[in-house]
Structure formats: structure tokens, C-alpha cells
Write a protein that holds these residues in place. Structure first.
Motif, mmCIF file in Angstrom:
data_model
loop_
_atom_site.group_PDB
_atom_site.id
_atom_site.type_symbol
_atom_site.label_atom_id
_atom_site.label_comp_id
_atom_site.label_asym_id
_atom_site.label_seq_id
_atom_site.Cartn_x
_atom_site.Cartn_y
_atom_site.Cartn_z
ATOM 1 N N PHE A 1 0.904 -0.890 -0.017
ATOM 2 C CA PHE A 1 0.218 0.250 -0.070
ATOM 3 C C PHE A 1 1.083 1.523 0.198
ATOM 4 N N LEU A 2 2.355 1.209 0.734
ATOM 5 C CA LEU A 2 2.626 2.211 0.675
ATOM 6 C C LEU A 2 3.504 2.705 -0.575
ATOM 7 N N HIS A 3 3.677 1.699 -1.302
ATOM 8 C CA HIS A 3 3.955 1.685 -2.551
ATOM 9 C C HIS A 3 3.511 2.134 -3.584
ATOM 10 N N ARG A 4 1.904 2.147 -3.285
ATOM 11 C CA ARG A 4 1.172 2.473 -4.005
ATOM 12 C C ARG A 4 1.194 4.239 -3.944
ATOM 13 N N ILE A 5 0.820 4.643 -2.859
ATOM 14 C CA ILE A 5 1.061 5.780 -2.333
ATOM 15 C C ILE A 5 1.761 6.427 -3.485
ATOM 16 N N VAL A 6 3.470 5.783 -3.227
ATOM 17 C CA VAL A 6 4.229 7.035 -3.649
ATOM 18 C C VAL A 6 4.208 7.093 -5.701
ATOM 19 N N ASP A 7 3.278 5.598 -5.923
ATOM 20 C CA ASP A 7 3.394 6.005 -6.927
ATOM 21 C C ASP A 7 2.323 6.923 -7.815
ATOM 22 N N THR A 8 0.820 6.921 -7.472
ATOM 23 C CA THR A 8 0.332 7.639 -7.493
ATOM 24 C C THR A 8 1.088 9.245 -7.238
ATOM 25 N N PHE A 9 1.299 9.430 -6.180
ATOM 26 C CA PHE A 9 2.199 10.873 -6.388
ATOM 27 C C PHE A 9 3.117 11.038 -7.303
ATOM 28 N N ILE A 10 3.707 9.919 -7.883
ATOM 29 C CA ILE A 10 4.843 9.988 -9.171
ATOM 30 C C ILE A 10 3.824 10.155 -9.927
ATOM 31 N N GLU A 11 2.418 9.610 -10.015
ATOM 32 C CA GLU A 11 1.063 9.783 -11.506
ATOM 33 C C GLU A 11 1.271 11.647 -11.224
#
Lengths: 417, 968
Positions: free
Chosen positions: A82-92
Motif C-alpha cells: 500500500f505504501l508503494h501504491r501511495i508513492v506510485d500515485t504521487f509520481i503519477e
């Protein structure tokens, strides 16, 4: 479930915090800082840290730590993913994930975090849904919003939420309908000092940029689907269809996404390594011999480009004096990184580099020899032999423009000497 | 922007909060917030938004913004959606601290709960449940109860999320909440399913009985639930399976561990034992047959191994580890290995779990040995875990490869890693007796390593290895005694001293000398070394008192005045043990027993994995990762001894689950009874046989498909009956579609109206058709009409259920896209009789034969409807198409039609019928006309219909006016 999230920069400042349940004091992070101090590198800190009352599960990405606090039993992978998903979303949303972009867009960040988790449980993580709820910031929209008073936040529910395809929003329209597919493969290999391959495998992925109107239903066929026996898919791919027919059938998300990633060669399969490396490194007294040559093999006629050999020399080595037959080399005496940039390697005379290395006098000879890591690129070739045979579109009437690109590169390609 | 803007001022403000003495600054700060308050009090939304953004900035940085609560809470009813959202965020953070003021906002939320916008309903419910004010518990409960019945699945999902919030606020509500959960478990929407299970896990994880009825549904929904929901459902079902199914491994459990641990190096002696054991087991127990539901669980989770989410893959793997037969665990290994290429944190967790699993089931990981090779870029904790796994996987057959790999590692520059490698080598050496000597000599070589820590670690493990067989390794002991001069690492020195003391009889000449040297340095040593020197002295005194008496006394004397009380204690104890003062008889006895005590034969230490025994915790759990029980952990129950009643999972109407899309795809085009009759009447005139054959082929195909995929297609004895799924699109399906959230109430009523009218039509056309049939056909399946009606109504019921489930199935939309895009088209099939008859009545230009006269009457009204052709792509392959005009009758022109269940794009009051024209003639066709008024020009694609070209067009049919016309 996830109680709180702290974002920590490399100076160990907590620059943002978010609580989904009762607020937890930021002093919980002290244990995390203690653990940080004990380890040598930023990557070495354990992802799970126990504090007297809480458990800290953290990830390290883009030189930031994301530390989440949990109090109860939960699968650690759940939190980490989930944390990685948060970062992915930020990058997007922001193009990159750095302290600066997060601080600059703190309102959007906060709104995103609010939508992604409810009471510590994931709520909406699909980027298409989020983008409908909270529009990604850009300059034009900022201007328009200031003038017209519109907001970045939608007041209706995203349509994707209700459908069977939550990853795609409805009503997508493009004037030119395009779908591009990049088949990217990376060769991971460990080659031992005698030149034999200890371990080699290919990590591939199919990245897509799909800009198609409406609700296209795509169907991808492969010339040799049997290669793909170890695949993970984006949720849009119909698993049943893949299992039965070995056909990737999916309604694509809008925009860029990773359709699947696959691995070839784990568990004993044969992987062809496109380069061979010969090396001879010796130490004697205060000098040493260094000789490396690189040549292509199994490249099916393609040119190997961007070939680069790097190596971290042992600390006893003071300087090197080498002559390459092709390309140029550099040696940084502080970091002791030797980099030899070769460029293209065509069949025929393999490029080589040779010369002497000078060692610090009066110090015992180094025991270990530096391992070489290799970088390269091969255009228009998927080294595993995977090929997309056709792509069909159903459900929409226009004719899309389709493009496929193949690219092979080096992953963790390491030669022990 | 403002994040940085207000930074300086508010930072100083914050300081003053902590430091009350700075009064002047506090005033500035006060004014500062006054500023924000003013902005919030303005009418302008943009100012409010700006103020809220700055406040959120404070919250985000962890600054205290609670003093603004009164100003903020006023804006909870603000019309601007972004302001509102930010106010909500603020409330969730501070309402708990300012309970009284928070109550002011409650009425707004209550109003929001009744709003027509689903988004506002959902967010009102969400904030209401998130503000953690105990007084509003009854309101929350009410709101949740209402939310559960909401039309919109997203609101229901929010309600499910609210359940654990309420529970944590007031655990007395448990009974009420369980009731709600029980109800919500029946929800068939994938959006909701995951959240309900999360609530279940938090509130009442022990109420396994609630799951029974929904077990099969959950299994079949699982693929379509979102990733996070999948994880919680799988872990819940793991516990469920452990209580409800028998142990699939029971029959081979007799020598569980041996079975797995020994097969390689103990093959010869064990084989027979195993066989006989297994035979015995077989004789004892009846053969194990897996419960079909158990099988279903495993089957439905397997495809999730291909998820991109590592946590899902891990969840499936632990399910297979804990619940599946051992032989099937192989299937998940590939997935686990794949996770090893994930991110560093993922690798760490996965390796931990693999380390635990590999202790019990090493053979399954055998082929993937190389995936655990250490790379130079791995962080230290990943390297150490990889070593652990490699060691666990070591067997007689692969030990050579592993040791070679270890040799490379020993040269690494990461000394901590080298130390772990040495320990790993030692473990291999003790576990696999064949290589003990090789390992030992390798380790002895390491003793000449320049790095002290490497040498020290080697000494420690060599000491352990030597204990296994000391007498053979006299020279190694001698070698090590020489090292004592060089090594300064206390643990290593202590190990050498202990070794010499323990085996002083093997090296009788060397030992006193070592003691002499050690005694000289006694005072400067670390504690553990001092203790070992005392031990050595004592042992030597007992075996060789002549040479060492004085040194021993010297050492004990030094120890007596040591700073450390541990050492003083030990010295006193030893002194009295070996040099007792008293009568000579006693002294002799004492010495004898002292010898027994100090020089007792000590068993060699067993080098064990630190992961041994960790598998008592569920794989993949936090407890497993930490090896302690974390609060909130539910231990996995053991499998039951007696088989629990499997019938509890039966739902009243069976076969609800597991319907496959192909079946529906085959069905959705299927027409109603009357339509079929119309068809048969159509065929009855000419070409009946060949047509029938063709049609049956199509039917067979669709059936085959459905049979392939669905397990329980048991009772489709009659093709014709199956065909009769007239009411597929009946009212129930509409309800389920509204579940998915597409239909608004308006549409609902509209379609109900249309249904009424069409029902009437149906009746009339039925009569018409049946009378027709009586006259024209002589088919044997034609039974009395009453009977058929009964059959139809039965089918109706069945179809309802199937339809509901299938709307959620991912595969469903490949056949008919409208399932998720367009609103449902409820009346397609209700209209079909008339369409068919109409179509049947159409005469085509160029075709001389008039197929039936049946539809002539309706054809007269052909001008009141509308029809147009649009070229479509060749999708909807799964739908059945029916021949309309046979190529022989049409003189080469063949026409097929099918119902695509789609709204006709140019006019949404019409439904689409797809016509397929195939020209089998040698001449091209330019124009097709139907009757006098209907003309189809093949102009729209600027082409003529050339030989053997297939053209597909779709035609809109008015829902209410059942007549057709044609534009263009």
C-alpha cells in the motif's frame, strides 16, 4: 490497519504526517531513527520495527522514508504494497516523488491520502478513479480554477467505482486513437570468474500507453505464449481467458500502465546472454594488471548498444592507467569507480581495455577482485524471443493506431572476477 | 504554495505555544489565527478555501491547529465542495479533542445522509463515523443501518467501513453490528464484499458461522474484488477452511517432518519405513476425499497468484500452505519466487516466509535454488535471509553447489555478511554429515584470513563443529591454540580457551602453556574471556594438578579481586569445588565429583535455523515476521477431527454460484418461448431440416462452452427448454443491475412500464404464434401450452439468480459491453416475438420466395419506427445468431440476425438488432429493400456487397412501437 503515516526525509525530519485514526505522537518515529543510526546504508534498515506500543512498517523510496504505524496484526506485505501504491500515485500526479513536490502540493497530497484510506483500510487506490475524484494539478488548470472558481475536487462519484472495470473511466474521447506497447526485457545474470553462467533470467514487462476512445476491449495474441509461464497481470486482464486460451484479453485503463510483467528462466530454463566478457585482473606488489574484453553473442544480428562496464575497485587501488580499443574510460579515485563506456558492440573484433593499476604501497594486497557490472541495450529485440502476433480491438468501431516496440537491456548483470 | 508562505510565521507561533513566557509573540500568533478566522467567516469561497488550505498545511506538518475548531466547524455546510472536503479532513483530525463543538456539525451530516447525490451521502456517512465522538453512537448506528440499504454500492461500502469505527468507539454495540455484518455479507457487489469482510475480521472474527451461507459466493466473487479486499477475504477464508474442512494431509501426516526432511540423504533406510507407514495409514483411515467446497476455494484462489499485488500472492500462498494438500503447494512456489524480484521491503518479508516454509517443505524450492543467490546489490538483511534459505535448502545433492556459492560470499567486503556465511557453512556441516570434513577444512583455511572478525567467527563455529568429533581433530585444536596470540575478539578467545580446557587431555602438553599465557593477560581481558580462563584453570587443575596448581591459584586469586561480581562468584565457586578445605576423605570425594561436573561429556550443539518453530504463526502475518504474538492475532485453529457438516454452506436455492459467462452469453441472445415458436413457424415452411441443423450447431457450441466452464450445468436436458430463457432480461435482472449502480429509479419505473406493455404484447403474440404453430408445424416437442408456461416460469427463477451473479463476472462484459457502459436494456427479448414475426414477414428485394405470411399484418405499420444501419466490428462472438434468410431462399443473399443487448446508439429509445448480410452469389448486390418502404442502401461504406463478403450492420428497433423503418 494503518493508523498513521509519517513522511521522513533524508535529514530525518518528519515533514508530513497523516492520521486515519486517533492521532499518534510523532515521537514514535524515534525508534525508527535509532534503527537508522545503527545501519550503514539507508536501504539496510529493517522494514519492520517494534516499538513499545506500536509497530512501524516503512519503505524507502526516492530518498524518502514512508513510515506507517500499525497497532494490530496485519499482513506486513499489505502495508508495504500500500505504501508503494501511495508513492506510485504521487509520481503519477506530480511526475516525481520528492519532498519538494509533496510540500508544494500538500493539499492534493492530503486529499489523496484521505481518499485512499478510510479508517486505515484502503478505499480507492485505482489511479483512474482518483484522477476523477481529484484532478492532478497542472498550470493551466490552476489558472482556470483561479479565474472561474472551479475546484480540483469532483462532486460526483467516479463512474468507474460502480462498474466491473474500476480502472477505466467512462466517456474517454480521443481524436486520434492510439495504442502503444513496449515489450521491455532485462537480463539479470551472475557470471562467475571462469565465464560460466551461474544464474541468468529475464525480467520482462509490457508497458502500454493506450489512448483509445470509449470502452475498447483489446485482445493480444502472442506468437509463443508458452514462454510466459510466470506472469503477473494488471487487474484488467481476464485471468480465465489467459489460463484457457493463452490470450491476453482486457479493457485497458486510460493512459499509461503496466499490462503485465513476466519472468523467463527461473527454475532452470535456458536464457541466452547477449554478451560475453573476458577478464584478467591480477595484483602484484604495488602494481597490477587489468584486462577486460567484451563481445556479442546470441544477438540475432542486432547491434548491442550503450555497452558500459563499471566496477568498484578495492580501496587499496590508487589509480589505473588503461588503454581501451574502443570508447573511453574514467576512474574516480575517491569513489574508486571505474567506468568504461564502450558504445556499440558489433560482431567482429571485440573491444577491449588493458593496462596497469597502481596499488597503494605498503598495504597488503586486496583479497577480493572487483566485480564488473555491465549495461547494454538492444533495440527491436526481446531476448526471450517473445513476440506479439496480433492485437484485436472489439467493442468500438474506429480503427486504432497500434505500435509495438521491443527493447532488451541489462538488469542486474554482474560478472564475478 | 501557502505551505511555505505561512511557514515562518506559524512556526514561530508554534514555538510560542510551547513557550508561554513569550507573551508578545503569542499575540502575534493569536492575530495570525485571527486572520484565518476572518477569512473563514467571509462569504467568499475562495478566501475560505485559501484559509482551509493553510490550516490543512498546519495539520499536515503536525502543528496544532485545534484552536481554529470553532471557526472551521461553521463551514461544514459550505457549498463549495473543496472547502467542504478540507473541513471534513480537519474534523476527522480534531473532532475527538473538541467533542462538544463537533456536535454542531452533526446535523449537517444527517442532512447529507439524505442527499440525492451518492457522493455526498457517502462522504457524510464517512465523516460522521470518523469523528469519534461517543455521544453520537446511536446516530452512527442508525446511519450505518440506513447506509447498508442504500442503492449505491459505494455508500454501502462506506457503511461497511463505518462498522469497525463504531465498534472501536463503543464495543457494546457488537451485537447490533454483527447483525448488520450478517446482512451485508449477503451483498453481491464486488465493491462491498471486501470491506464487509474487513469489518467482519475486526468485529467478530470468531463468528465463523456467519460465513457458511456466503462461502460459495465469496469464492466466486473473489476474482473481481479489489486487491485489498482479496487479501482480507483470503485470510478470513483460510481460518474458515481450517475449521470447516478436514486436514487434506492427514493420511500422510504419520511422519510429516521426516517425510519432508529426509528424502534425499536418508533415502535408503527411510523408503521402506515410509511405505509401510503410509500403507498402515491407508489401512487405518478411509481414503480422504476433499470436500467440493474445499476444492472450490483452492481453485478460485489459484488464478490470483498472477496478481500484480505481492500481498495477494502472499495471501494465496499462505492459504495453500495452511489448507491445501502438500502435493499442491508446488503451484504457489513460482508466484513466491516471483515476489523475490520485487522491492527490497517485499523481498525481505517474502524471504522470511520462505525461510519458514522451506524448513518444512524444502523439496518444492529445490528447482529455484539459484533465485536465492546473493547479489552484490542486495541490502544486508536480504542477504542474511537468502543465506538462511540456502542453508535450509541444502541437501546432499546440492550441497556442492551451495558451498561453492558460499565460498564466493566469504570473500565479500561486507563483514557482517561474511560472518553469517560462516555460520551458514557450519549449519550445513552439521546437517549434512558427508560434508562436515570439507566444511571444517574450509573453515580452518579461513583462520588465516586477515580480517579478524572473519577469523573470530570461524573460531566460534569451528569450536561447535569440533564438539561433534574432537579426537580426530587434534591438529586443528593445536592450530587454534596458536591463534590465541593474534586474535583479540573476546568471543573467539573465549571459544579457544574453552576448547582447550574441554579437550585438555587430547593436547596435554599444550594446555598448561596456554593457561600460563592466558593468566599473564588475565586482568586485561573481557569478562567472557576471564570466565573461560577460570574454567580452563579449573579443568587443568583437575587433570594435571602437578603443573598447573600454582597458576590456578594465581588465577583464582586475581579473580577474587576482580571488579565484576560474576567473576568473583565464579572464582569462589570453583575454588571451593576443586580445592576444598577439610578432611582428606571428603576432599577425595569432592574432587571426583568436581571432575564429573567440570569434565562431563557435553553433547554437541545443534545448529538450528532461527526460523524453526516460527510456523506456529500464520505465514505472512506480522506475528510471523516478528516471531511474537501481536495483539489482534488470531491463531490458526487446527483442522477438525470429525468432518463438520458441509450442508451448512448450502443456500436455499442451489446453483447460485459458479455460473460462467459463456452460458449467459449463449443465453442472452436466446429468445423467449413465443419467439422460438415464431422461428419454428418460419422454418416450418421451407428448408426446415437444414436450417434446424445449422441452428443446433450454434446451440451446441454455446452449450459446449458453458459446460466446459461451469461445473454444475446439470439439468439442461432439453435444448429447446434452455433456449426458453425468455425472461433473462426480466425485472430481477434489472434489480441486480441497479446493484451495480447504473439505473436510476426513473429508468426503473420506465422499464417497468415498458415491461407491462410488452408483457401484454407477449401474451397476444403468444396466442397468435401458437395458433400459427398448430396449423403449420408438426414438431414433436410441441406439448400443451400450459406445460410450457410452467417450464418457463421455473426457468425464470433460475435465470434471475444466474443473471445477478453474472453481472459481476468480469468475463461478462466481453460478450455484451452494455453491462457496464450503457444502462440496461430490459425489453430486448420481450419484444422479440414481434420483431421476429416482422422480420420473418419482410420480403427482400431479389428474393422471390415469401418466407411466411405471418408478419404481414404488422409490417403495415413499418413506417412508424426507425431503423438505421451502422457498420459494426465483429464482436459479440459469443452471442448466438439466427438465420433470417437462407441463402437458397434469398438467391445467394444470406441474412442472419442477433440480439446484441445494446442500446441503439443514434436513438436511445430503441434497441439494436444486428443483421449480418452475406452474399453467396457471384454478382454484387447494390441495394436491398424490405417491402416497399424499407430500403437498405449499401452506400454507407461506399461499397457494393461483393461475393462472399460479410457485412454486419445493426438496426434500431423502437422499444414500444414494434415496427421498423429505415433511414438512408
Amino acid at each position: 490497519m494503518i493508523n498513521s503515516l509519517f513522511m521522513v526525509n533524508s535529514h530525518r525530519d518528519i515533514f508530513m504526517e497523516k492520521h486515519w485514526r486517533t492521532a499518534i505522537k510523532r515521537s514514535v518515529c524515534d525508534c525508527f531513527f535509532q534503527a537508522l543510526e545503527k545501519v550503514s546504508g539507508p536501504e539496510d534498515v529493517s522494514p519492520i520495527i517494534v516499538t513499545p506500543h506500536h509497530y512501524l512498517i516503512s519503505i524507502y523510496r526516492d530518498r524518502l522514508y514512508f513510515v506507517s504505524v500499525v497497532t494490530k496484526e496485519i499482513q506486513p506485505l499489505f502495508v508495504i504494497e500500500f505504501l508503494h501504491r501511495i508513492v506510485d500515485t504521487f509520481i503519477e500526479y506530480f511526475g516525481e516523488c520528492s519532498e519538494r513536490t509533496i510540500k508544494d502540493n500538500y493539499v492534493v497530497v492530503y486529499e489523496l491520502l484521505e481518499e485512499m484510506l478510510d479508517n486505515g483500510y484502503p478505499l480507492a487506490t485505482e489511479s483512474n478513479i482518483l484522477k476523477e475524484l481529484i484532478k492532478p494539478p497542472n498550470i493551466i488548470r490552476n489558472v482556470v480554477n483561479t479565474v472561474t472558481g472551479q475546484s480540483n475536487v469532483a462532486d460526483t462519484l467516479p463512474t468507474g467505482q460502480f462498474s466491473n472495470v474500476p480502472w477505466r473511466r467512462t466517456g474517454v474521447k480521443y481524436t486520434s486513437n492510439e495504442a502503444y506497447f513496449d515489450v521491455t526485457e532485462e537480463v539479470d545474470a551472475i557470471i562467475d570468474r571462469s565465464g560460466s553462467i551461474v544464474f541468468a533470467e529475464i525480467q520482462g514487462s509490457i508497458n502500454c500507453v493506450v489512448k483509445l476512445s470509449g470502452m475498447p476491449d483489446l485482445c493480444m495474441n502472442f506468437v509463443n505464449p508458452r514462454l510466459l509461464d510466470d506472469v503477473s497481470f494488471h487487474p484488467c486482464v481476464r485471468l480465465k481467458r489467459w489460463e484457457n486460451e493463452k490470450v491476453m484479453s482486457f479493457v485497458p485503463p486510460d493512459g499509461a500502465f503496466k499490462l503485465c510483467s513476466y519472468h523467463v528462466g527461473a527454475g532452470g530454463g535456458m536464457v541466452s546472454v547477449p554478451l560475453y566478457i573476458k577478464h584478467n585482473i591480477q595484483y602484484a606488489g604495488s602494481a597490477g594488471k587489468f584486462e577486460v574484453s567484451v563481445g556479442p553473442r546470441h544477438t540475432s544480428g542486432k547491434v548491442v548498444e550503450n555497452v558500459k562496464v563499471t566496477s568498484v575497485m578495492p580501496k587499496q587501488i590508487v589509480n589505473v592507467n588503461l588503454v581501451p580499443t574502443q570508447g573511453e574510460y574514467s576512474f574516480n579515485p575517491v569513489t574508486r569507480v571505474l567506468a568504461w563506456d564502450i558504445g556499440k558492440v558489433a560482431p567482429g573484433k571485440p573491444p577491449s581495455i588493458r593496462g596497469t593499476i597502481s596499488l597503494q604501497p605498503g598495504v597488503p594486497l586486496p583479497e577480493e577482485k572487483p566485480s564488473l557490472s555491465i549495461n547494454f541495450k538492444i533495440q527491436q529485440l526481446a531476448i526471450s524471443g517473445l513476440r506479439i502476433s496480433r492485437l484485436d480491438m472489439h467493442n468500438e468501431r474506429y480503427k486504432p493506431f497500434k505500435g509495438v516496440k521491443y527493447l532488451t537491456g541489462a538488469g542486474k548483470f554482474q560478472v564475478r572476477t | 504554495m501557502s505551505y511555505n508562505n505561512d511557514r515562518t510565521s506559524s512556526a514561530s507561533g508554534d514555538d510560542t505555544m510551547q513557550d508561554p513566557s513569550a507573551g508578545a509573540l503569542f499575540n502575534v500568533n493569536y492575530k495570525k489565527h485571527e486572520d484565518l478566522k476572518n477569512m473563514l467567516d467571509q462569504n467568499k469561497d475562495s478566501l475560505k478555501l485559501e484559509a482551509m488550505k493553510r490550516i490543512i498545511g498546519m495539520v499536515a506538518r503536525g502543528k496544532n491547529a485545534s484552536m481554529l475548531f470553532p471557526a472551521v466547524v461553521k463551514n461544514v455546510a459550505c457549498k463549495n465542495i473543496e472547502v467542504k472536503k478540507l473541513v471534513y479532513v480537519y474534523l476527522e483530525r480534531y473532532a475527538e479533542e473538541q467533542q462538544d463543538l463537533a456536535l454542531l456539525s452533526i446535523s449537517t451530516f444527517q442532512r447529507g445522509l439524505k442527499d440525492s447525490n451518492q457522493m455526498i451521502r457517502a462522504s457524510a456517512l464517512r465523516v460522521l463515523s470518523s469523528i469519534r465522538v461517543p455521544i453520537i453512537v446511536p446516530i452512527m448506528l442508525l446511519a450505518i443501518k440506513e447506509g447498508v440499504n442504500d442503492m449505491c454500492p459505494f455508500v454501502r461500502k462506506t457503511a461497511a467501513h463505518a462498522i469497525p469505527k463504531l465498534y472501536s468507539l463503543d464495543s457494546d454495540q457488537k451485537e447490533n453490528l454483527i447483525e448488520i455484518i450478517d446482512k451485508m455479507l449477503g451483498d453481491r457487489t464486488t465493491l462491498v464484499a471486501g470491506s464487509v469482510v474487513m469489518a467482519f475480521e475486526e468485529v467478530c472474527p470468531d463468528r465463523i458461522d456467519l460465513i457458511h451461507r456466503h462461502f460459495r459466493k465469496l469464492c466466486s466473487l473473489l476474482v473481481d474484488v479489489d486487491e485489498w479486499g482479496q487479501i482480507s477475504i483470503i485470510s478470513m477464508l483460510t481460518r474458515y477452511a481450517r475449521t470447516q474442512f478436514l486436514n487434506p494431509n492427514e493420511h500422510e501426516n504419520v511422519n510429516d517432518d521426516d517425510d519432508e526432511d529426509k528424502p534425499f540423504y536418508d533415502e535408503d533406510d527411510d523408503e521402506e519405513d515410509e511405505d509401510s507407514d503410509e500403507e498402515k495409514a491407508k489401512n487405518k483411515r478411509p481414503k480422504y476425499i476433499m470436500d467440493p467446497d474445499h476444492r472450490m476455494l483452492l481453485k478460485s484462489t489459484r488464478s490470483l497468484l498472477q496478481s500484480r499485488n505481492a500481498a495477494v500472492v502472499m495471501a494465496v500462498s499462505q492459504l495453500y500452505y495452511h489448507v491445501a494438500p502438500k502435493s499442491e503447494f508446488n503451484t504457489v512456489v513460482k508466484g513466491l519466487i516471483r515476489l523475490l524480484r520485487g522491492r527490497r521491503e517485499v523481498q525481505f518479508i517474502v524471504l522470511q516466509n520462505i525461510a519458514s516454509i522451506s524448513l518444512k517443505r524444502k523439496s518444492v524450492f529445490g528447482p529455484y535454488l539459484k533465485s536465492f543467490y546473493v547479489r552484490s546489490t542486495d541490502p544486508t538483511h536480504v542477504r542474511v535471509l537468502k543465506l538462511e534459505v540456502l542453508t535450509n535448502l541444502a541437501t546432499e545433492s546440492n550441497i556442492a553447489v551451495i558451498l561453492r556459492e558460499f565460498q564466493t560470499y566469504v570473500r565479500s567486503s561486507d563483514k557482517q555478511f561474511v560472518a553469517h556465511t560462516i555460520q551458514a557453512i557450519a549449519r550445513c556441516a552439521t546437517n549434512i554429515t558427508e560434508v562436515t570434513d570439507t566444511c571444517l577444512s574450509g573453515l580452518v583455511n579461513l583462520l588465516s584470513n586477515r580480517d579478524e572478525s572473519v577469523v573470530a567467527e570461524s573460531v566460534v563455529v569451528i569450536k561447535k563443529l569440533l564438539q561433534m568429533n574432537p579426537s580426530q581433530h587434534c591438529d586443528i585444536i593445536k592450530e587454534m591454540s596458536k591463534l590465541l596470540d593474534q586474535i583479540q575478539v573476546p568471543m573467539a578467545r573465549a571459544s579457544i580457551l574453552w576448547l582447550i580446557g574441554e579437550y585438555c587431555e587430547i593436547v596435554p602438553k599444550l594446555a598448561p602453556d596456554v593457561l600460563r599465557k592466558a593468566a599473564k593477560q588475565f586482568t586485561s581481558q573481557e569478562e567472557i574471556v576471564k570466565l573461560q580462563i577460570i574454567n580452563l584453570a579449573a579443568k587443568l587443575y583437575l587433570t594435571n594438578s602437578k603443573q598447573t596448581k600454582l597458576i590456578t591459584q594465581y588465577v583464582l586469586q586475581l579473580a577474587k579481586y576482580d571488579q565484576n561480581y560474576d567473576i568473583r562468584d565464579r572464582a569462589r565457586f570453583i575454588r571451593h569445588l576443586i580445592m576444598p578445605a577439610g578432611e582428606s576423605g571428603d576432599v577425595g570425594n569432592f574432587r571426583k565429583s568436581a571432575k564429573k561436573i567440570l569434565l562431563a561429556a557435553k553433547p554437541a550443539p545443534v545448529l538450528e535455523s532461527q526460523f524453526k518453530g516460527r510456523d506456529v504463526y500464520q505465514i505472512g502475518s506480522l506475528s510471523h515476521a516478528l516471531n511474537t504474538e501481536v495483539s489482534g492475532y488470531h491463531p490458526l485453529p487446527d483442522f477438525p477431527v470429525e468432518k463438520p457438516d458441509p450442508s451448512v454452506r448450502n443456500v436455499e436455492v442451489p446453483k447460485v454460484v459458479d455460473i460462467e459467462p459463456a452460458k449467459i452469453a449463449g443465453r442472452k441472445s436466446s429468445s423467449k418461448k413465443s419467439k422460438k415458436k415464431a422461428k419454428s413457424s418460419f422454418y416450418s415452411d421451407e428448408d426446415e431440416e437444414s436450417e434446424e441443423e445449422e441452428e443446433e450447431e450454434v446451440e451446441d457450441e454455446s452449450e459446449e462452452e458453458s459446460e466446459e466452464e461451469s461445473d454444475e450445468e446439470s439439468d439442461d436436458d432439453d435444448d429447446e427448454e434452455d433456449e426458453d430463457s425468455s425472461e433473462t432480461e426480466g425485472p430481477d435482472s434489472r434489480i441486480s443491475e441497479s446493484d451495480v449502480g447504473v439505473t436510476s429509479p426513473k429508468q426503473l419505473t420506465m422499464s417497468q412500464n415498458s415491461e407491462k406493455t410488452s408483457d401484454e404484447e407477449e401474451e397476444s403474440s403468444e396466442e397468435e404464434d401458437s395458433s400459427e404453430e398448430e396449423t403449420s408445424s408438426s414438431e414433436e416437442e410441441e406439448s400443451s401450452e400450459e406445460e410450457e408456461v410452467v417450464v418457463v416460469s421455473k426457468k425464470k427463477k433460475k435465470e434471475k439468480k444466474q443473471q445477478e451473479v453474472n453481472l459481476l463476472d468480469l468475463d461478462d462484459f466481453m460478450g455484451g459491453s452494455p453491462a457496464y457502459t450503457a444502462p440496461p436494456i430490459p425489453v430486448v427479448n420481450l419484444l422479440t416475438p414481434t420483431i421476429t414475426s416482422d422480420l420473418a414477414g419482410l420480403s427482400f428485394g431479389g428474393s422471390s420466395a415469401n418466407s411466411t405470411g405471418g408478419g404481414d399484418g404488422t409490417n403495415a405499420t413499418a413506417s412508424s419506427g426507425m431503423m438505421s444501419f451502422v457498420q459494426t466490428t465483429g464482436m459479440n462472438l459469443k452471442q448466438e445468431s439466427f438465420p433470417l434468410l437462407h441463402r437458397v431462399t434469398g438467391e445467394g443473399l444470406e441474412v442472419k440476425y442477433k440480439f446484441v443487448r445494446e442500446v441503439f446508439k443514434p436513438n436511445d429509445k430503441m434497441v439494436a438488432v444486428e443483421l449480418e448480410f452475406i452474399n453467396n452469389h457471384t454478382n454484387p448486390i447494390r441495394e436491398i429493400s424490405i417491402g416497399d418502404k424499407v430500403r437498405i442502401y449499401l452506400l454507407f461504406y461506399n461499397e457494393t456487397l461483393t461475393t462472399l463478403l460479410r457485412i454486419i450492420g445493426s438496426m434500431g428497433v423502437h422499444k414500444l412501437l414494434h415496427a421498423i423503418d429505415c433511414i438512408q
